[in-house]
Enzyme design. Structure first.
Site, PDB file in Angstrom:
ATOM      1  N   GLY A 275       8.204  11.971   5.606  1.00  0.00           N
ATOM      2  CA  GLY A 275       7.255  11.384   4.677  1.00  0.00           C
ATOM      3  C   GLY A 275       7.570  11.795   3.252  1.00  0.00           C
ATOM      4  O   GLY A 275       8.493  12.578   2.988  1.00  0.00           O
ATOM      5  N   VAL A 276       6.785  11.286   2.329  1.00  0.00           N
ATOM      6  CA  VAL A 276       7.022  11.540   0.909  1.00  0.00           C
ATOM      7  C   VAL A 276       6.284  12.796   0.482  1.00  0.00           C
ATOM      8  O   VAL A 276       5.147  13.026   0.872  1.00  0.00           O
ATOM      9  CB  VAL A 276       6.549  10.337   0.068  1.00  0.00           C
ATOM     10  N   GLY A 277       6.933  13.618  -0.338  1.00  0.00           N
ATOM     11  CA  GLY A 277       6.262  14.788  -0.888  1.00  0.00           C
ATOM     12  C   GLY A 277       7.162  15.992  -0.998  1.00  0.00           C
ATOM     13  O   GLY A 277       8.296  16.005  -0.503  1.00  0.00           O
ATOM     14  N   ASN A 278       6.648  17.019  -1.657  1.00  0.00           N
ATOM     15  CA  ASN A 278       7.443  18.219  -1.916  1.00  0.00           C
ATOM     16  C   ASN A 278       7.778  18.985  -0.643  1.00  0.00           C
ATOM     17  O   ASN A 278       8.859  19.569  -0.543  1.00  0.00           O
ATOM     18  CB  ASN A 278       6.697  19.129  -2.899  1.00  0.00           C
ATOM     19  N   GLU A 300      11.434   5.816   6.137  1.00  0.00           N
ATOM     20  CA  GLU A 300      10.894   4.847   5.182  1.00  0.00           C
ATOM     21  C   GLU A 300      11.527   5.002   3.806  1.00  0.00           C
ATOM     22  O   GLU A 300      11.800   4.021   3.122  1.00  0.00           O
ATOM     23  CB  GLU A 300       9.389   5.042   5.034  1.00  0.00           C
ATOM     24  N   ILE A 370      -3.494  16.580   5.340  1.00  0.00           N
ATOM     25  CA  ILE A 370      -4.515  17.204   4.500  1.00  0.00           C
ATOM     26  C   ILE A 370      -5.194  18.322   5.273  1.00  0.00           C
ATOM     27  O   ILE A 370      -5.376  19.427   4.758  1.00  0.00           O
ATOM     28  CB  ILE A 370      -5.538  16.148   4.032  1.00  0.00           C
ATOM     29  N   ASN A 390      -4.687   9.224  -0.517  1.00  0.00           N
ATOM     30  CA  ASN A 390      -3.641   8.212  -0.584  1.00  0.00           C
ATOM     31  C   ASN A 390      -3.903   7.175   0.494  1.00  0.00           C
ATOM     32  O   ASN A 390      -4.803   6.383   0.382  1.00  0.00           O
ATOM     33  CB  ASN A 390      -2.253   8.834  -0.426  1.00  0.00           C
ATOM     34  N   GLY A 394       3.171   5.148   6.602  1.00  0.00           N
ATOM     35  CA  GLY A 394       3.894   4.930   7.843  1.00  0.00           C
ATOM     36  C   GLY A 394       3.798   6.083   8.816  1.00  0.00           C
ATOM     37  O   GLY A 394       4.432   6.054   9.875  1.00  0.00           O
TER      38      GLY A 394
END
Length: 510
Positions: A275-278, A300, A370, A390, A394
């Protein structure tokens, strides 16, 4: 006009379409209030930038004149401030799907001024074709160029562009000169999907398989405007991995080593999804120094860490639907696009997120969360149960169908005022059956094959922050004594009390 045509002709190689070139303001005037616009864009890449801003200015002028003007907006996923931010600030979005990360739009959603349909990304295109979402009036799509035959060279993301172009009554194109022309050849647009009862197996058995066409098809009769632009994608910096991120990455790499040693994973691992993120980007960076070679990715988004793995040869091929890069990584990609073009395949998101393919390839799904409760239910979208942060994106597509479904997070947030491990999740996006591994900087909980009570003990012991561990254990112990049932012991009066305490006092700590 001739000067404009001459300047654009390097990217617009279809002479018949040159007469459609116009300003962003003129193109925006072709979009009416109350209509639905399908826009390109996925995680800040390949989204239209000029027309949405012109449209926002038009909306503000209409509102100032006392006239209503709002739109229904569909995209691939998140976009950028020039699109979601500008239209939201102008109060121009009535309804939004399938994903949002813009802070202005988020505030509108949470204040009840904008309706938001948070969807699994793999389901958007099928639902659009099935007609459940209603008609699509306009497709507003950024492309890197237009080929001589009128086909479209996709930009830095594909997302739902194929579906929007097919379904829309009219098409507006932004041809962005900033996008590297060497993108041509990186895309694989598959046109073999269909609705039941006409569906057939998708012929993809390896992340590197090409099963479609290099360009997007578009009926030239539907193109009503072409706007020439020269603007960068949204670039968000990735922070240097902190102690928590490095801890999570370390635990996960050790888990992969263990699975390889046990014979449950090959030495090359299985196709990676992140997934997206740090945090997920930190895991990709850690894999750079890990022992695994010859890896692949079916995901993705290509982030900085994945680009590093491709550059170093650790990952041989990566399949995705778009990029999410820092400014420095975007510059490096553009400088070396011809080399990366043979290592990256960009597909429509109905393929990049397709459950059938995820299950077939056996992806290793790594996503953020989260909060998670002690039984492994995961909340990845809402703060304190009701405020959207958010969207599910996906993560659900991959979590349910992955070979191993992994969720990662620091064990606390807000300086320790919030525990990521709670008695009961305030909102559930991923049920316990879809969550196999949870990782925090404290440790890793392998939940495969465990009953709910066994899960609770492992999650509390391995993943909870020491500051919250005694309170979690106390709750669990009392729940086992006073719960209505003993399958997943719960004290209903207390289950969400930690969230209520935070709302009232600013901390989950008693």
């Amino acid at each position: 006009m001739s000067a404009v045509k001459d300047r654009a002709s390097t990217r617009i190689r279809c002479p018949a379409l040159l007469e459609k070139i116009m300003s962003a303001e003129d193109a925006a005037a072709l979009i009416d209030t109350g209509t639905t616009v399908g826009m390109s864009g996925f995680t800040g890449s390949g989204y239209p930038k000029a027309v949405p801003q012109a449209l926002a200015a038009r909306i503000k002028a209409q509102h100032a004149a006392g006239r209503a003007f709002r739109l229904r907006v569909w995209t691939g996923a998140s976009t950028g401030p020039e699109l979601d931010g500008a239209l939201a600030a102008a109060d121009g979005i009535e309804f939004r799907l399938p994903y949002n990360s813009d802070p202005v739009a988020r505030e509108k959603i949470n204040s009840g001024q904008m309706e938001y349909f948070d969807m699994h990304l793999s389901q958007v295109a099928p639902m659009a074709w099935q007609g459940f979402l209603g008609p699509l009036d306009t497709a507003l799509i950024e492309v890197a160029g237009i080929a001589a035959d009128g086909s479209l060279i996709a930009s830095s993301s594909v997302g739902n562009n194929k579906t929007w172009l097919d379904r829309a009554s009219q098409v507006i194109l932004e041809v962005n000169r900033w996008q590297d022309p060497a993108l041509d050849g990186m895309h694989d647009i598959y046109y073999g999907t269909a609705l039941p009862p006409h569906r057939r197996p998708i012929p993809l058995v390896h992340p590197g398989d090409r099963i479609g066409e290099p360009h997007l098809r578009c009926d030239p009769a539907k193109i009503v405007a072409i706007v020439e632009t020269d603007a960068p994608d949204r670039n968000l910096p990735f922070t240097e991995p902190d102690v928590a991120a490095r801890g999570i990455a370390g635990h996960l790499l050790e888990f992969y080593r263990h699975e390889v040693a046990k014979g449950r994973l090959p030495a090359t691992l299985l196709p990676l999804q992140s997934g997206v993120g740090n945090i997920t980007n930190a895991v990709m960076s850690a894999l750079l120094d890990g022992p695994f070679e010859g890896m692949t990715a079916f995901t993705e988004v290509i982030q900085d860490g994945m680009l590093d793995l491709l550059s170093a040869g650790k990952v041989e091929i990566a399949s995705a639907t778009g990029f999410s890069l820092s400014r420095e990584a975007a510059a490096r990609l553009n400088a070396e696009m011809a080399r990366f073009r043979n290592k990256i395949i960009l597909r429509p998101q109905e393929i990049s997120n397709h459950p059938e393919l995820i299950r077939r390839l056996g992806c290793l799904a790594m996503n953020g969360l989260i909060e998670a409760d002690i039984y492994g239910n995961v909340n990845s979208t809402h703060i304190m149960g009701s405020r959207i942060y958010n969207g599910i994106g996906g993560s659900g597509d991959f979590a349910r169908n992955a070979y191993i479904s992994i969720f990662m997070t620091p064990s606390t947030a807000r300086g320790g005022a919030i525990s990521a491990i709670v008695p009961q999740a305030s909102h559930v996006d991923h049920i316990t059956q879809d969550v196999q591994v949870i990782v925090t900087e404290q440790g890793l909980a392998d939940l495969r094959g465990l009953s709910p009570k066994q899960r609770a003990e492992v999650i509390i012991a391995n993943c909870a922050h020491p500051r919250y561990r005694p309170a979690l254990m106390d709750y669990y112990t009392r729940a086992r004594q006073g719960s209505y049932g003993q399958q997943s012991p719960s004290l209903l009066k207390e289950a969400l009390s930690w969230h209520q305490r935070f709302i009232e006092t600013g901390s989950m700590l008693a």
